[in-house]
Design a protein around this motif. Structure first.
Motif, short mmCIF file in Angstrom:
data_model
loop_
_atom_site.label_atom_id
_atom_site.label_comp_id
_atom_site.label_asym_id
_atom_site.label_seq_id
_atom_site.Cartn_x
_atom_site.Cartn_y
_atom_site.Cartn_z
N GLY A 139 0.81 -1.21 0.00
CA GLY A 139 0.00 0.00 0.00
C GLY A 139 0.84 1.25 0.00
N ASN A 140 1.95 1.24 0.75
CA ASN A 140 2.85 2.39 0.77
C ASN A 140 3.62 2.52 -0.55
OD1 ASN A 140 2.17 3.09 3.42
ND2 ASN A 140 3.69 1.68 4.27
N LEU A 141 4.01 1.36 -1.13
CA LEU A 141 4.74 1.40 -2.39
C LEU A 141 3.88 2.00 -3.50
CD1 LEU A 141 6.44 -2.14 -2.35
CD2 LEU A 141 7.44 0.01 -1.65
N THR A 142 2.63 1.56 -3.57
CA THR A 142 1.77 2.05 -4.65
C THR A 142 1.30 3.48 -4.42
OG1 THR A 142 -0.14 0.99 -3.57
CG2 THR A 142 0.99 -0.24 -5.33
N SER A 143 1.40 3.98 -3.20
CA SER A 143 1.07 5.39 -2.99
C SER A 143 2.02 6.27 -3.78
CB SER A 143 1.13 5.74 -1.49
OG SER A 143 2.46 5.74 -1.01
N GLY A 144 3.26 5.82 -3.91
CA GLY A 144 4.24 6.57 -4.70
C GLY A 144 4.03 6.44 -6.19
N THR A 145 3.75 5.20 -6.66
CA THR A 145 3.52 5.03 -8.09
C THR A 145 2.30 5.82 -8.55
OG1 THR A 145 2.20 3.01 -7.76
CG2 THR A 145 4.59 2.74 -8.09
N GLU A 146 1.26 5.85 -7.72
CA GLU A 146 0.04 6.58 -8.07
C GLU A 146 0.26 8.09 -8.04
OE1 GLU A 146 -3.27 5.55 -9.08
OE2 GLU A 146 -1.80 4.02 -9.65
N LEU A 147 1.02 8.55 -7.06
CA LEU A 147 1.29 9.99 -6.96
C LEU A 147 2.07 10.47 -8.19
CD1 LEU A 147 1.19 12.64 -5.36
CD2 LEU A 147 3.31 11.91 -4.20
N ILE A 148 3.07 9.73 -8.60
CA ILE A 148 3.87 10.11 -9.76
C ILE A 148 3.00 10.07 -11.02
CG2 ILE A 148 5.82 9.43 -11.22
CD1 ILE A 148 7.20 8.49 -8.62
N ARG A 149 2.13 9.08 -11.12
CA ARG A 149 1.24 9.01 -12.28
C ARG A 149 0.34 10.24 -12.37
NH1 ARG A 149 -3.88 7.80 -13.20
NH2 ARG A 149 -4.25 7.22 -11.01
N LYS A 150 -0.19 10.67 -11.20
CA LYS A 150 -1.10 11.81 -11.20
C LYS A 150 -0.37 13.14 -11.42
CE LYS A 150 -4.50 9.67 -8.11
NZ LYS A 150 -5.12 9.71 -6.75
N VAL A 151 0.80 13.28 -10.79
CA VAL A 151 1.51 14.56 -10.84
C VAL A 151 2.34 14.71 -12.11
CG1 VAL A 151 3.24 15.99 -9.69
CG2 VAL A 151 1.55 14.75 -8.33
N GLU A 152 3.03 13.62 -12.49
CA GLU A 152 3.96 13.70 -13.61
C GLU A 152 3.45 13.04 -14.88
OE1 GLU A 152 6.70 15.41 -13.44
OE2 GLU A 152 6.67 15.84 -11.30
N GLY A 153 2.34 12.29 -14.75
CA GLY A 153 1.81 11.60 -15.92
C GLY A 153 2.70 10.49 -16.42
N THR A 154 3.48 9.88 -15.51
CA THR A 154 4.45 8.85 -15.87
C THR A 154 4.18 7.56 -15.10
OG1 THR A 154 6.14 10.53 -16.29
CG2 THR A 154 6.91 8.27 -15.94
N ALA A 155 4.38 6.44 -15.76
CA ALA A 155 4.25 5.14 -15.10
C ALA A 155 5.60 4.72 -14.54
CB ALA A 155 3.74 4.09 -16.07
N VAL A 156 5.65 4.47 -13.24
CA VAL A 156 6.86 3.96 -12.60
C VAL A 156 6.51 2.64 -11.93
CG1 VAL A 156 7.94 6.21 -12.28
CG2 VAL A 156 6.39 5.33 -10.52
N HIS A 157 7.52 2.00 -11.34
CA HIS A 157 7.33 0.62 -10.91
C HIS A 157 7.60 0.39 -9.43
CE1 HIS A 157 6.64 -0.84 -14.96
NE2 HIS A 157 7.69 -0.15 -15.37
N ALA A 158 7.12 -0.76 -8.95
CA ALA A 158 7.36 -1.20 -7.58
C ALA A 158 7.42 -2.72 -7.56
CB ALA A 158 6.28 -0.70 -6.64
N ILE A 159 8.27 -3.24 -6.71
CA ILE A 159 8.36 -4.69 -6.46
C ILE A 159 8.15 -4.94 -4.98
CG2 ILE A 159 9.89 -6.70 -6.43
CD1 ILE A 159 11.36 -5.54 -8.83
N GLY A 160 7.24 -5.84 -4.65
CA GLY A 160 7.02 -6.25 -3.26
C GLY A 160 7.53 -7.67 -3.08
N THR A 161 8.54 -7.84 -2.23
CA THR A 161 9.09 -9.17 -1.96
C THR A 161 8.19 -9.91 -0.99
OG1 THR A 161 10.42 -8.31 -0.14
CG2 THR A 161 11.45 -8.37 -2.32
N PRO A 162 8.17 -11.24 -1.06
CA PRO A 162 7.33 -12.01 -0.13
C PRO A 162 7.82 -11.89 1.30
CG PRO A 162 8.76 -13.48 -1.36
CD PRO A 162 8.94 -12.12 -1.96
N LEU A 163 6.91 -11.98 2.24
CA LEU A 163 7.30 -12.09 3.64
C LEU A 163 7.84 -13.49 3.84
CD1 LEU A 163 4.38 -10.26 5.46
CD2 LEU A 163 6.54 -9.34 4.65
N ILE A 164 9.04 -13.59 4.38
CA ILE A 164 9.68 -14.89 4.52
C ILE A 164 9.12 -15.61 5.75
CG2 ILE A 164 11.86 -16.11 4.63
CD1 ILE A 164 11.56 -14.41 2.14
N THR A 165 8.54 -16.77 5.53
CA THR A 165 8.03 -17.59 6.63
C THR A 165 8.65 -18.98 6.55
OG1 THR A 165 6.12 -18.30 5.31
CG2 THR A 165 5.83 -16.37 6.73
#
Length: 439
Positions: A216-242
């Motif tokens: 949720g925190n990672l995509t807050s940044g991708t969405e903000l950049i999309r809205k403000v800059e009109g650019t698609a950027v990326h995020a990777i979420g690693t699995p929680l290690i159990t």
């Protein structure tokens, strides 16, 4: 922690040539749980030199094993030619991201500033600051401290919708809990989004990595950049290690496994990895070492055919301990492990290593003087009673510093104390405890 030259040879690590590109290697190693557009990410990482970042909040004096996943992911991406930015959150650390359980206790600004320096040093050890794709370190306090509340609300806050924010998994859980969530922690995702926007503008950063619980925190940044800059950027979420039994990795009775040797000693760190279950060891090798696919598959085969040799666990413990604490500390941990179980000389261990061993074993702290071994067996919990202890001694089943004790009334002599302070007790082959004699 040790300096880079003493702890990790960055030039000795490499990406696995068995894979066509770094994205495929990350997938094989199980490092991608969730991401933005996979095909676009693979294309970008294969054809471009991507600037990426990962943030670490100073909510404690050290990073732990969960952070190590991100540190090694950053290193893998840098080895593939991409440009890393390590962010230590001097501002977000003053707030702390929302936890599953309850509101965080806010630390003082002075404490957070001290922890920023400590974490920065830990992050820097896993990155290279030389060459064309040299790493950059940043502190988000540098740009947030200059931002007024009005500007923050007008320029950043207006792009966030409350309806979307409350749907974030961790926020939704906290809202439905008895304690709820404060506006402070609720706003955390906006600050993290601001970080990504600033790094995009200042450094051309187009990828952020983090744990999947931070999605949720990672995509807050991708969405903000999309809205403000009109650019698609990326995020990777690693699995929680159990672990294979479903328990949370790296936690034992609520205690984290820290990267700081003062909080988790190299000996304890080594033992943690050495005790990895057969069902988990191959996955751990993929995530936490730079061993190749061929090497890991060979270790998997040996584990299946001869699990009693624990070859994969030994390789895992050596590799990770050497990465985090250095070769010298790892060799001392191995020597201590051997000596504890009678395969080496306890007297040859230095005081610091012995103290680490004593902390990890059941034990007792006693006053100097005449110390009967039977009493020590009881005090350390190796025997239930004085009569049981004397019976063990009579049967020849008690050892001090790996030497068999003779006589029911045997005493611990001053010259038996290692470095004048410690003695290792053993009942039978496997039941161990440590005695520490107070000064």
């Amino acid at each position: 922690m040790e300096s880079v030259s003493n702890a990790i040879d960055l030039n000795s690590q490499h990406n696995d040539p068995a894979f066509a590109n770094i994205w495929q290697e990350l997938q094989w190693r199980g490092l991608v749980h969730v991401s933005t557009d996979e095909s676009a990410l693979e294309k970008s990482l294969s054809e471009e030199k991507v600037t990426y970042y990962c943030g670490f909040d100073p909510t404690a004096a050290s990073l732990h094993l969960g952070h190590l996943v991100q540190l090694l992911l950053m290193r893998r991406l840098q080895l593939a030619g991409h440009h890393p930015i390590g962010l230590v959150g001097g501002s977000t650390g003053l707030i702390g991201d929302p936890r599953q359980s309850s509101e965080r206790i806010l630390n003082s600004k002075e404490t957070v500033a001290q922890w920023v320096d400590l974490l920065r040093g830990q992050v820097e050890r896993f990155l290279s600051f030389e060459g064309e794709n040299r790493a950059v370190m940043v502190n988000n306090l540098d740009w947030t401290s200059q931002l007024s509340a009005i500007d923050f609300l007008r320029d950043i806050g207006k792009h966030f919708r409350v309806g979307t924010m409350i749907k974030k998994e961790i926020v939704a859980k906290r809202l439905n809990s008895d304690e709820g969530i404060s506006y402070t922690e609720f706003s955390y995702q906006i600050l993290q989004g601001l970080d990504y926007l600033n790094l995009y503008r200042e450094h051309g950063c187009t990828l952020q990595t983090g744990g999947s619980d931070q999605w949720g925190n990672l995509t807050s940044g991708t969405e903000l950049i999309r809205k403000v800059e009109g650019t698609a950027v990326h995020a990777i979420g690693t699995p929680l290690i159990t672990n294979s039994d479903g328990t949370k990795f790296g936690k034992s009775e609520g205690n984290a496994v820290w990267l700081d040797p003062e909080l988790t000693s190299p000996y304890a760190f080594y033992q943690f990895w050495l005790n990895t279950a057969d069902a988990d060891v191959v996955d751990r090798l993929k995530v936490f070492t730079f061993k190749s696919r061929t090497e890991i598959e060979e270790l998997a085969r040996r584990t299946a055919e001869e699990p009693y040799k624990r070859e994969a666990q030994k390789v895992l413990a050596w590799e990770v301990n050497s990465l985090v604490h250095g070769v010298e500390a790892t060799e001392k941990a191995i020597a201590a492990s051997a000596a504890v179980f009678g395969r080496g000389e306890l007297g040859q261990l230095d005081a610091g290593t012995l103290e680490s061993v004593a902390r990890e074993l059941p034990g007792a702290s006693v006053e100097p003087g005449r110390l009967q071994v039977a009493d020590l067996l009881v005090a350390t919990g190796l025997s239930e009673s004085k009569s049981a202890a004397r019976r063990t001694l009579k049967e020849g089943g008690a050892y001090v510093n790996n030497e068999k004790v003779v006589g029911e009334d045997a005493e611990l002599a001053p010259d038996q104390l290692l470095h004048g302070r410690w003695a290792l007790l053993r009942r039978g082959k496997k039941h161990l405890a440590a005695v520490t004699v107070r000064p």
